[in-house]
Design a protein around this motif. Structure first.
Motif, short mmCIF file in Angstrom:
data_model
loop_
_atom_site.label_atom_id
_atom_site.label_comp_id
_atom_site.label_asym_id
_atom_site.label_seq_id
_atom_site.Cartn_x
_atom_site.Cartn_y
_atom_site.Cartn_z
N GLU A 1 0.81 -1.21 0.00
CA GLU A 1 0.00 0.00 0.00
C GLU A 1 0.85 1.27 0.00
O GLU A 1 0.42 2.30 -0.52
CB GLU A 1 -0.93 0.02 1.22
CG GLU A 1 -1.96 -1.09 1.22
CD GLU A 1 -2.85 -1.04 2.44
OE1 GLU A 1 -2.68 -0.12 3.28
OE2 GLU A 1 -3.73 -1.91 2.57
N LYS A 2 2.03 1.19 0.59
CA LYS A 2 2.90 2.36 0.65
C LYS A 2 4.33 1.94 0.39
O LYS A 2 4.84 0.99 1.02
CB LYS A 2 2.79 3.06 2.01
CG LYS A 2 3.65 4.32 2.11
CD LYS A 2 3.39 5.09 3.40
CE LYS A 2 4.24 6.35 3.47
NZ LYS A 2 3.94 7.15 4.68
N ALA A 3 5.00 2.65 -0.51
CA ALA A 3 6.41 2.38 -0.81
C ALA A 3 7.19 3.68 -0.82
O ALA A 3 6.80 4.64 -1.49
CB ALA A 3 6.54 1.69 -2.17
N VAL A 4 8.25 3.70 -0.06
CA VAL A 4 9.16 4.85 0.00
C VAL A 4 10.52 4.36 -0.46
O VAL A 4 11.16 3.56 0.22
CB VAL A 4 9.24 5.45 1.42
CG1 VAL A 4 10.18 6.65 1.44
CG2 VAL A 4 7.85 5.84 1.92
N LEU A 5 10.95 4.83 -1.63
CA LEU A 5 12.17 4.30 -2.25
C LEU A 5 13.11 5.43 -2.64
O LEU A 5 13.15 5.88 -3.80
CB LEU A 5 11.80 3.47 -3.50
CG LEU A 5 10.85 2.28 -3.26
CD1 LEU A 5 10.44 1.67 -4.59
CD2 LEU A 5 11.52 1.24 -2.37
N PRO A 6 13.91 5.93 -1.70
CA PRO A 6 14.95 6.90 -2.04
C PRO A 6 16.19 6.16 -2.57
O PRO A 6 16.94 5.56 -1.80
CB PRO A 6 15.25 7.61 -0.72
CG PRO A 6 14.29 7.04 0.28
CD PRO A 6 13.84 5.73 -0.24
N LEU A 7 16.36 6.19 -3.87
CA LEU A 7 17.45 5.46 -4.53
C LEU A 7 18.31 6.40 -5.36
O LEU A 7 18.97 5.99 -6.31
CB LEU A 7 16.86 4.36 -5.42
CG LEU A 7 15.94 3.35 -4.72
CD1 LEU A 7 15.28 2.43 -5.74
CD2 LEU A 7 16.72 2.52 -3.70
N TYR A 8 18.30 7.67 -5.00
CA TYR A 8 19.03 8.68 -5.76
C TYR A 8 20.53 8.62 -5.48
O TYR A 8 20.98 8.03 -4.50
CB TYR A 8 18.47 10.07 -5.48
CG TYR A 8 18.52 10.51 -4.04
CD1 TYR A 8 19.63 11.19 -3.53
CD2 TYR A 8 17.45 10.28 -3.19
CE1 TYR A 8 19.67 11.62 -2.21
CE2 TYR A 8 17.48 10.71 -1.87
CZ TYR A 8 18.59 11.37 -1.39
OH TYR A 8 18.63 11.78 -0.08
N ASN A 9 21.27 9.25 -6.37
CA ASN A 9 22.73 9.31 -6.25
C ASN A 9 23.32 7.91 -6.13
O ASN A 9 24.12 7.61 -5.24
CB ASN A 9 23.14 10.18 -5.05
CG ASN A 9 24.63 10.48 -5.02
OD1 ASN A 9 25.29 10.48 -6.05
ND2 ASN A 9 25.17 10.73 -3.84
N THR A 10 22.87 7.04 -7.03
CA THR A 10 23.40 5.68 -7.12
C THR A 10 23.83 5.43 -8.56
O THR A 10 23.81 6.34 -9.40
CB THR A 10 22.34 4.64 -6.70
OG1 THR A 10 21.21 4.76 -7.57
CG2 THR A 10 21.89 4.87 -5.26
#
Length: 325
Positions: free
Chosen positions: A63-72
């Motif tokens: 229901e909720k996804a938080v995916l900080p995948l920046y600077n990779t």
């Protein structure tokens, strides 16, 4: 018992693709409803993204996804399967940050297709700036945002080469989102011109809008966009917060007149920040804009008109409006 909520803060570490892949493969849980996976500022790459996309497809209750995948090191090779894994039928709240990676149009096209499958989506925060996305991918991504339950959209695509097709597609999608209350569109330093800007501005006439943040600095927009924006704002009678960053564009007096008139139809605005510096606005448009700011509800105001040819008429009108606040 199977995990329902999972928070993993692993950013700013030395995790690379072998570890990231193994970790992502372990996330396939049919009962998982909430996932917060912070892996930004690591050296993970496409293998991790591919594995994560595969695991997400097993999470039918997500229901909720938080995916900080920046600077990779994620590229289009991993971005596309990652995007395909986000077509979760129960997803209501999505945060995806992939800025400062080299994902591009293949990712954006796949992501747009996945968004169309998220019929229950209510909130989307998408940080995709400083990537390789062009107008082709931007258009496909924008077309995917036709989510009837969406009430909060934050889309950041600045420092890419999205253009008019993206603006036109985004406008069409916004018109399908009748419940929109909060919209943030950060599109400065893109290839959007007046055609796409005008269409985009026309799509912002959402009757339930409470909070609008539109940033088109250093683009090719001009008065057609400004006039359309004024018309749309006139329909946003519930608007309480407004931020417009329109500096370093070709906008002029017609924009000032349109915005000034529109502000009269938004008596409930509490916070306003309007930036039109380094534009073609002169005293006639500046005066009209200033007169529209006479609102007894206004508590916070930022107005940037430096490096223009406004003069005394604008200053006099602004003084009069401030006395009414």
């Amino acid at each position: 018992p199977r995990i329902i909520k999972l928070y993993l803060n692993l950013y700013n570490t030395k995790i690379a693709d072998p570890g990231g892949q193994a970790l992502a493969e372990g996330l396939a849980s049919p009962d998982l409803k909430y996932l917060d996976l912070a892996l930004h500022s690591t050296i993970i790459g496409d293998r991790t993204a591919i594995a994560l996309g595969s695991s997400l497809r097993a999470c039918d209750k997500l229901e909720k996804a938080v995916l900080p995948l920046y600077n990779t090191k994620i590229t289009d090779v991993g971005g596309e399967p990652l995007a395909r894994g986000l077509d979760r039928p129960e997803l209501k709240d999505l945060t995806l940050y992939l800025q400062d990676t080299t994902v591009g149009d293949n990712f954006a096209i796949a992501f747009g297709a996945s968004l169309r499958a998220c019929h229950k989506l209510e909130k989307a925060q998408l940080g995709l700036y400083s990537t390789k996305i062009t107008d082709l991918g931007g258009q496909a991504l924008a077309q995917g945002l036709t989510c009837p339950g969406l009430h909060d959209l934050d889309l950041r695509l600045f420092d890419t080469i999205v253009g008019d097709n993206t603006g036109i597609a985004l406008a069409s999608s916004l018109r399908a989102c009748d419940k929109l209350q909060k919209v943030t569109l950060m599109l400065p330093s893109t290839s959007i011109m007046d055609e796409g800007g005008e269409a985009l501005a026309a799509g912002l006439d959402r009757p339930n809008m409470l909070d609008l943040d539109l940033r088109l600095r250093a683009t090719g927009v001009a008065d057609k966009t400004g006039i359309a924006l004024g018309h749309s704002l006139s329909s946003c009678r519930k608007l309480a917060k407004l931020r417009l960053e329109l500096e370093e564009t070709q906008m002029g007096d017609a924009t000032g007149f349109a915005l000034g008139q529109a502000l009269r139809y938004c008596p409930g605005i509490v916070e306003a920040a309007i930036s039109l510096f380094n534009t073609k606005i002169a005293d006639a448009g500046g005066q009209a804009l200033a007169e529209g700011l006479a609102s007894p509800e206004l508590k916070y105001l930022e107005l940037a008109l430096r490096s223009t040819i406004i003069g005394d008429r604008t200053a006099i009108a602004l003084g009069s409006s401030l006395r009414a606040c």
